[in-house]
Write an enzyme that holds these catalytic residues in place. Sequence first.
Site, PDB file in Angstrom:
ATOM      1  N   SER A  91      -5.167  -2.208   0.978  1.00 13.78           N
ATOM      2  CA  SER A  91      -5.864  -0.931   1.146  1.00 13.78           C
ATOM      3  C   SER A  91      -5.231   0.009   2.163  1.00 13.78           C
ATOM      4  O   SER A  91      -5.678   1.148   2.289  1.00 13.78           O
ATOM      5  CB  SER A  91      -7.324  -1.172   1.535  1.00 13.78           C
ATOM      6  OG  SER A  91      -8.113  -1.330   0.382  1.00 13.78           O
ATOM      7  N   LYS A  94      -4.381   3.332   0.857  1.00 15.33           N
ATOM      8  CA  LYS A  94      -5.365   4.411   0.812  1.00 15.33           C
ATOM      9  C   LYS A  94      -5.028   5.520   1.803  1.00 15.33           C
ATOM     10  O   LYS A  94      -5.551   6.634   1.682  1.00 15.33           O
ATOM     11  CB  LYS A  94      -6.768   3.867   1.089  1.00 15.33           C
ATOM     12  CG  LYS A  94      -7.343   3.008  -0.053  1.00 15.33           C
ATOM     13  CD  LYS A  94      -8.758   2.547   0.276  1.00 15.33           C
ATOM     14  CE  LYS A  94      -9.433   1.854  -0.910  1.00 15.33           C
ATOM     15  NZ  LYS A  94      -9.019   0.461  -1.079  1.00 15.33           N
ATOM     16  N   SER A 149     -13.673   0.829   2.510  1.00 18.76           N
ATOM     17  CA  SER A 149     -12.508   0.606   1.652  1.00 18.76           C
ATOM     18  C   SER A 149     -12.929   0.561   0.188  1.00 18.76           C
ATOM     19  O   SER A 149     -12.409  -0.230  -0.602  1.00 18.76           O
ATOM     20  CB  SER A 149     -11.789  -0.696   2.042  1.00 18.76           C
ATOM     21  OG  SER A 149     -10.438  -0.647   1.680  1.00 18.76           O
TER      22      SER A 149
END
Length: 380
Positions: A91, A94, A149
Site C-alpha cells: 500500500s 497509494k 488503506s
Amino acid sequence: MTIGFSSRVLVSACALGVAGVLMITPAAAGPRTGATVPQPSVLYRSGTQVRPLPGAPEVPDVSALSWLVADAGTGDVLAAHDAHRKLPPASTLKTLFALTVLPTLPGGIQHTVRAEELAGVGEGSSLVGVEEGHTYRVADLWRGVFLSSGNDAVHVLASLNGGWHTTVTRMQAKARDLGARDTHVVSPDGYDAPDQVSSAYDLAVFGRAGLRNPDFARYCSTASAQFPGEAGTFGIENTNRLLTGEDGVARYPGLIGIKNGYTSEAGNTLVAAARRGGRTLVVTVMNPQEDGGLTVYEEARGLLDWGFGAAGRVEPVGSLDGLRSAARPSAAAAVAAAATTGQDGESDWPDTGVIAGAAGLGAGALVLALRGKSGRASRD
C-alpha cells in the site's frame, strides 16, 4: 481498533504545527552549494551506501531488503541500501495514487457509490467500509485511503478519475515525470499483481513530493477521523503505528506520517517522514527480514534517529532529484502540481492564491462532468 470521536476530523498536532514547512517547494531542491552530489549511479550499487565524515554515527543494523534515508528539503540521500532494488510495494504505492489523483478530485464533491465501482476489489484487501448506494464526500474517501488503506475507497476514486486502467496509465506517467524509473504500476491500490514493483528510492520520491501538496500532507498526518456509515459515522484510525502509538509501538516525536503497507508478497513496507530542528527527513523501509510485523516501524525509527544525528556529518550519496527529467513540465503537469487546499471545505491551511486558481480550472471541469451524471491472499 476503532475509537469514537466527534464528527469533526481529528488531525494530529504535528500536522497543524508543521503546515508551513510541509509545503516543500521545488526551489528547495534547486542548485546546491558545498558538497558535490555523486551521480545517481552510486545508488544503483548493491549493499549499503554511506559517506561518513568524522564524528558521524554508525548506520543502524537494518534487516530490510531495501531502505533509504533522505533530506526532504534538499533531496540529498544520506544513506541507502539497495535503493533501486525492485520489490512489491504493497500500500505504499497509494502515495503515487494520491499524487496522481488528488489534484483532479476536489474533496467537496459528493458521490453516490455504484456497485460496479466496488467490483474487482482483491480478496483479503484492507477496507474502510465503503458501501454501494451510500453518498460520500471525496474527502471522506481520501481519509479511507490514508488511514485505513481502504482498497474499496481507491476503487471508487479511480473510477471518478476515469477508470482503473486510465488511473494506471496516469500513475505510470507521474512516476516517470518524478524520475521514479523503478516503478511499474499494475494495481493502483498496491494489491499484489504480477510485475508490480517499486523501490525504496522511488517511494521516497513519492513521499517527498506528497509533502509538497498540503492536502496529501494533511491526510497522511491524520491520526483519527470519522467515516460515514449506515447509522451516522464511525471512528477510523491510521494504521501507521509510528503516528498513533498503537500495538506497543511508541509514537515517533515529530512524525509527519505518510504511508505503511503489507501484502503477502511485499511483506511490511513503510514510507515515513519526521521533522526535528528545522529539518525534515523521509525514510523508506521495504520488507524487514526479522520476525514480527512491527519490525518495520522500529527499523524506520532507527533510521530516522540516525538521519537526524548524521545530518551535516555525511556526504550525500545521491539525490531524489537525480533522475528527474530536465524538460520543462507541460501545462497540464503544472496545473496538476498546483493543486492546493480548501477543496474539501474543511481545510484551514494557508491559501496559495494564483496556484489554487490554476488548479481550480481543471477541478471545476471535473465537478461539472460529475454533476452531469446521475446521481488474492493480500491485504493491501
